[in-house]
Design an enzyme around this catalytic site. Structure first.
Site, PDB file in Angstrom:
ATOM      1  N   ARG A  23       0.843  -1.345  -0.151  1.00 11.76           N
ATOM      2  CA  ARG A  23      -0.030   0.011   0.032  1.00 11.76           C
ATOM      3  C   ARG A  23       0.958   1.120   0.108  1.00 11.76           C
ATOM      4  O   ARG A  23       0.664   2.120   0.617  1.00 11.76           O
ATOM      5  CB  ARG A  23      -1.040   0.007   1.049  1.00 11.76           C
ATOM      6  CG  ARG A  23      -2.070  -1.113   1.005  1.00 11.76           C
ATOM      7  CD  ARG A  23      -3.025  -0.794   0.127  1.00 11.76           C
ATOM      8  NE  ARG A  23      -4.101  -1.528  -0.023  1.00 11.76           N
ATOM      9  CZ  ARG A  23      -5.238  -1.241   0.694  1.00 11.76           C
ATOM     10  NH1 ARG A  23      -5.422  -0.310   1.573  1.00 11.76           N
ATOM     11  NH2 ARG A  23      -6.287  -2.168   0.652  1.00 11.76           N
ATOM     12  N   ARG A  27      -3.839   6.596   0.441  1.00 15.21           N
ATOM     13  CA  ARG A  27      -4.441   7.652   1.240  1.00 15.21           C
ATOM     14  C   ARG A  27      -3.453   8.546   2.136  1.00 15.21           C
ATOM     15  O   ARG A  27      -3.909   9.412   2.471  1.00 15.21           O
ATOM     16  CB  ARG A  27      -5.753   7.071   1.808  1.00 15.21           C
ATOM     17  CG  ARG A  27      -7.049   7.286   0.791  1.00 15.21           C
ATOM     18  CD  ARG A  27      -8.217   6.524   1.624  1.00 15.21           C
ATOM     19  NE  ARG A  27      -7.612   5.299   2.036  1.00 15.21           N
ATOM     20  CZ  ARG A  27      -8.626   4.334   2.570  1.00 15.21           C
ATOM     21  NH1 ARG A  27      -9.939   4.600   2.721  1.00 15.21           N
ATOM     22  NH2 ARG A  27      -7.996   3.186   2.718  1.00 15.21           N
ATOM     23  N   ARG A  36      -7.411  10.847  -6.386  1.00 12.81           N
ATOM     24  CA  ARG A  36      -8.544  10.087  -6.136  1.00 12.81           C
ATOM     25  C   ARG A  36      -9.897  10.675  -6.017  1.00 12.81           C
ATOM     26  O   ARG A  36     -10.971  10.127  -6.417  1.00 12.81           O
ATOM     27  CB  ARG A  36      -8.389   9.278  -4.704  1.00 12.81           C
ATOM     28  CG  ARG A  36      -9.545   8.488  -4.278  1.00 12.81           C
ATOM     29  CD  ARG A  36      -9.493   7.232  -5.049  1.00 12.81           C
ATOM     30  NE  ARG A  36     -10.704   6.551  -4.465  1.00 12.81           N
ATOM     31  CZ  ARG A  36     -11.833   6.530  -4.839  1.00 12.81           C
ATOM     32  NH1 ARG A  36     -12.233   7.283  -5.621  1.00 12.81           N
ATOM     33  NH2 ARG A  36     -12.792   5.728  -4.375  1.00 12.81           N
ATOM     34  N   ASP A  73      -6.476  -3.463  -7.669  1.00 15.54           N
ATOM     35  CA  ASP A  73      -6.984  -4.185  -6.420  1.00 15.54           C
ATOM     36  C   ASP A  73      -7.290  -5.505  -6.453  1.00 15.54           C
ATOM     37  O   ASP A  73      -7.478  -5.992  -7.557  1.00 15.54           O
ATOM     38  CB  ASP A  73      -8.328  -3.431  -5.947  1.00 15.54           C
ATOM     39  CG  ASP A  73      -8.594  -3.720  -4.445  1.00 15.54           C
ATOM     40  OD1 ASP A  73      -8.314  -2.955  -3.526  1.00 15.54           O
ATOM     41  OD2 ASP A  73      -9.367  -4.469  -4.117  1.00 15.54           O
ATOM     42  N   TYR A 149     -14.125 -12.404   0.157  1.00 18.01           N
ATOM     43  CA  TYR A 149     -14.785 -11.032  -0.082  1.00 18.01           C
ATOM     44  C   TYR A 149     -16.091 -11.612  -0.954  1.00 18.01           C
ATOM     45  O   TYR A 149     -17.102 -10.926  -1.018  1.00 18.01           O
ATOM     46  CB  TYR A 149     -14.039  -9.990  -0.620  1.00 18.01           C
ATOM     47  CG  TYR A 149     -12.880  -9.462   0.144  1.00 18.01           C
ATOM     48  CD1 TYR A 149     -13.495  -8.402   0.991  1.00 18.01           C
ATOM     49  CD2 TYR A 149     -11.726 -10.195   0.259  1.00 18.01           C
ATOM     50  CE1 TYR A 149     -12.673  -7.798   1.823  1.00 18.01           C
ATOM     51  CE2 TYR A 149     -11.023  -9.362   1.210  1.00 18.01           C
ATOM     52  CZ  TYR A 149     -11.020  -8.537   1.833  1.00 18.01           C
ATOM     53  OH  TYR A 149     -10.197  -7.814   2.818  1.00 18.01           O
TER      54      TYR A 149
HETATM   55  O1  CP3 Z   1       0.205   0.460  -3.292  1.00 16.73           O
HETATM   56  C1  CP3 Z   1      -0.219  -0.842  -3.327  1.00 16.73           C
HETATM   57  O2  CP3 Z   1      -0.137  -1.667  -2.655  1.00 16.73           O
HETATM   58  C2  CP3 Z   1      -1.085  -1.183  -4.691  1.00 16.73           C
HETATM   59  C3  CP3 Z   1      -2.492  -1.186  -4.603  1.00 16.73           C
HETATM   60  C4  CP3 Z   1      -3.285  -1.931  -3.600  1.00 16.73           C
HETATM   61  C5  CP3 Z   1      -4.782  -1.796  -3.260  1.00 16.73           C
HETATM   62  N1  CP3 Z   1      -5.054  -2.860  -2.762  1.00 16.73           N
HETATM   63  C6  CP3 Z   1      -5.201  -0.469  -3.376  1.00 16.73           C
HETATM   64  C7  CP3 Z   1      -6.331   0.290  -2.721  1.00 16.73           C
HETATM   65  C8  CP3 Z   1      -3.009  -3.381  -3.538  1.00 16.73           C
HETATM   66  C9  CP3 Z   1      -1.740  -4.145  -3.558  1.00 16.73           C
HETATM   67  C10 CP3 Z   1      -4.353  -3.905  -2.685  1.00 16.73           C
HETATM   68  C11 CP3 Z   1      -4.558  -5.103  -2.236  1.00 16.73           C
HETATM   69  C12 CP3 Z   1      -5.690  -5.669  -1.410  1.00 16.73           C
HETATM   70  N2  CP3 Z   1      -6.976  -5.028  -1.709  1.00 16.73           N
HETATM   71  C13 CP3 Z   1      -5.647  -6.688  -0.394  1.00 16.73           C
HETATM   72  C14 CP3 Z   1      -4.549  -7.205   0.095  1.00 16.73           C
HETATM   73  C15 CP3 Z   1      -3.655  -6.614   0.866  1.00 16.73           C
HETATM   74  C16 CP3 Z   1      -4.220  -6.238   2.186  1.00 16.73           C
HETATM   75  O3  CP3 Z   1      -4.460  -5.058   2.444  1.00 16.73           O
HETATM   76  O4  CP3 Z   1      -4.613  -7.225   3.007  1.00 16.73           O
HETATM   77  C17 CP3 Z   1      -7.128  -6.437   0.183  1.00 16.73           C
HETATM   78  C18 CP3 Z   1      -7.618  -7.511   1.013  1.00 16.73           C
HETATM   79  C19 CP3 Z   1      -7.895  -5.726  -0.737  1.00 16.73           C
HETATM   80  C20 CP3 Z   1      -9.210  -5.437  -0.764  1.00 16.73           C
HETATM   81  C21 CP3 Z   1      -9.581  -4.020  -0.297  1.00 16.73           C
HETATM   82  N3  CP3 Z   1      -9.464  -2.744  -1.204  1.00 16.73           N
HETATM   83  C22 CP3 Z   1     -10.096  -3.366   0.828  1.00 16.73           C
HETATM   84  C23 CP3 Z   1     -10.590  -4.393   2.049  1.00 16.73           C
HETATM   85  C24 CP3 Z   1     -10.130  -2.082   0.610  1.00 16.73           C
HETATM   86  C25 CP3 Z   1     -10.953  -1.083   1.716  1.00 16.73           C
HETATM   87  C26 CP3 Z   1      -9.962  -0.742   2.954  1.00 16.73           C
HETATM   88  C27 CP3 Z   1      -9.044   0.525   2.477  1.00 16.73           C
HETATM   89  O5  CP3 Z   1      -8.037   0.470   2.807  1.00 16.73           O
HETATM   90  O6  CP3 Z   1      -9.928   1.263   2.034  1.00 16.73           O
HETATM   91  C28 CP3 Z   1      -9.754  -1.627  -0.562  1.00 16.73           C
HETATM   92  C29 CP3 Z   1      -9.579  -0.476  -1.305  1.00 16.73           C
HETATM   93  C30 CP3 Z   1      -8.366   0.129  -1.648  1.00 16.73           C
HETATM   94  N4  CP3 Z   1      -7.382  -0.723  -2.309  1.00 16.73           N
HETATM   95  C31 CP3 Z   1      -7.766   1.436  -1.519  1.00 16.73           C
HETATM   96  C32 CP3 Z   1      -6.497   1.430  -2.093  1.00 16.73           C
HETATM   97  C33 CP3 Z   1      -5.712   2.591  -2.381  1.00 16.73           C
HETATM   98  C34 CP3 Z   1      -8.627   2.628  -0.890  1.00 16.73           C
HETATM   99  C35 CP3 Z   1      -9.796   2.994  -1.527  1.00 16.73           C
HETATM  100  C36 CP3 Z   1      -9.783   4.557  -2.020  1.00 16.73           C
HETATM  101  O7  CP3 Z   1      -8.894   5.146  -2.076  1.00 16.73           O
HETATM  102  O8  CP3 Z   1     -10.874   5.095  -1.887  1.00 16.73           O
END
Ligand code: CP3
Length: 344
Positions: A23, A27, A36, A73, A149
């Site tokens: 990540r 944000r 975003r 994602d 999920y």
């Molecule tokens: O920078 C990076 O790592 C690359 C991008 C990336 C995202 N999600 C962007 C994202 C990666 C590699 C992921 C993986 C991901 N997504 C996982 C596995 C890693 C982990 O954290 O366990 C999982 C379980 C998800 C599913 C997911 N996506 C969730 C549960 C959420 C909501 C929680 C949150 O942090 O908002 C997301 C949304 C998400 N994925 C965001 C980002 C930048 C935030 C969304 C936004 O900006 O509105």
């Protein structure tokens, strides 16, 4: 100059430990929040190649990590299979939960790759602009974590529905895992064809399962994907991340064929050095809450990880993703410590 992450994954000596952060785009960066805000829907944002390119590069401009990770994602897979996926502000992902075989019948591999074309376009664009020291990491969720999920319909649960289904209707659950193994393998093969140089499989919910089910629903699907991807791209290094797997990390490293293993912050680094580094490059494992806290506690932890793991094959990372309230200065301090690290 070769790429340090690739050297570390081949167990070659490096001048200093390579690093990137799960990540690393997101944000906690004001420039991320700004771009975003130009898209309402998070998946649309991921599927816009110029935006995906821009946010992929943002952390590299500040911190010069040794790798970029594709901005996307893990939930693009259910979306591309035809399940409805939405991201709600402050709530995370919301899916139309699958509860039975009828729900599985609706998933389709037919148009799945076509739906992911924007991701492949983003990979081509990122690959074209990275310098010759920075590797491009592609990724996908591992089947169990993506299935969680798909079946629960959202995160933040104990996984009651998926655990019940997997334990009581294993044959039907195996069908879903087979679909996900196939989809994920094809997706990752394409990512490498388009320019990804390393792959990571995120199994964020691996820690929910007892031993026999861990073998069947974590090790076996990850192993099949590694085998399938390497049948087409034998040289691409793959990092597994069975988060919270405890002592099962060892079996995972032994049996899946991964080149690297991401460890969460609960794994003692001395244990990882002894049990995992002989078989796998270890990636990790700063507690993301220590990164959030910053200061001396964070610096001591970084120092300790570097001291214990950098004698063997190692990539510095967190134990889980950067938390949104983290100060960008704390990330800068960690990057500086790693860049200045030498053991003499
Ligand atoms: O920078 C990076 O790592 C690359 C991008 C990336 C995202 N999600 C962007 C994202 C990666 C590699 C992921 C993986 C991901 N997504 C996982 C596995 C890693 C982990 O954290 O366990 C999982 C379980 C998800 C599913 C997911 N996506 C969730 C549960 C959420 C909501 C929680 C949150 O942090 O908002 C997301 C949304 C998400 N994925 C965001 C980002 C930048 C935030 C969304 C936004 O900006 O509105």
């Amino acid at each position: 100059m070769t790429k340090r992450i690739l050297q570390a994954l081949k167990r070659e000596a490096v001048d200093r430990p390579p690093f990137w952060l799960m990540r690393q785009a997101g944000r906690y960066l004001p420039e991320y929040r700004e771009i975003r805000a130009t898209a309402e829907n998070f998946l649309d944002f991921c599927y816009t190649p110029e935006k995906a390119l821009e946010v992929t590069l943002q952390p590299l401009r500040r911190y010069q990590m040794d790798a970029a990770i594709l901005f996307s994602d893990i939930l693009v897979i259910p979306d591309a299979l035809g399940q409805s996926v939405a991201f709600r502000q402050g709530e995370g992902p919301v899916l139309e939960a699958i509860t039975d075989d009828v729900g599985l019948d609706r998933l389709s591999l037919e148009t799945f790759e076509a739906a992911l074309e924007p991701v492949f376009e983003a990979i081509r664009r990122i690959s074209a602009v990275l310098d010759d020291e920075t590797a491009l990491i592609g990724f996908a969720g591992a089947p169990w974590t993506v299935a969680l999920y798909m079946i629960e319909g959202r995160g933040g649960t104990e996984g009651t529905n998926i655990r019940t289904w997997a334990a009581t209707r294993a044959e039907s659950f195996q069908r879903l895992m087979d679909i996900l193994v196939e989809a994920t393998t094809r997706y990752l093969v394409r990512q490498v064809s388009e320019g990804a140089e390393v792959l990571q499989l995120f199994d964020s919910w691996a820690g929910l399962l007892p031993e026999d089910q861990f073998q069947r629903w974590i090790i076996e699907p990850n192993r099949r994907i590694v085998e399938g991807v390497k049948a087409i791209h034998p040289d691409v290094p793959i990092i597994g991340f069975p988060r919270n797997a405890g002592v099962m990390y060892r079996a995972f490293a032994d049996q899946t064929g991964v080149d690297g293993i991401g460890i969460d912050h609960t794994v003692p680094v001395s244990w990882a050095a002894k049990e995992l580094q002989p078989i796998c490059t270890v990636q990790g494992n700063l507690d993301n809450h220590l990164l959030l806290a910053g200061g001396e506690a964070m610096e001591r932890a970084v120092q300790n990880i570097l001291e214990v793991l950098s004698d063997g094959p190692f990539i510095f990372n967190l134990g889980h993703g950067v938390l949104p309230p983290t100060s960008p200065d704390h990330v800068g301090r960690v990057a500086e410590m790693i860049r200045n690290w030498n053991q003499s």
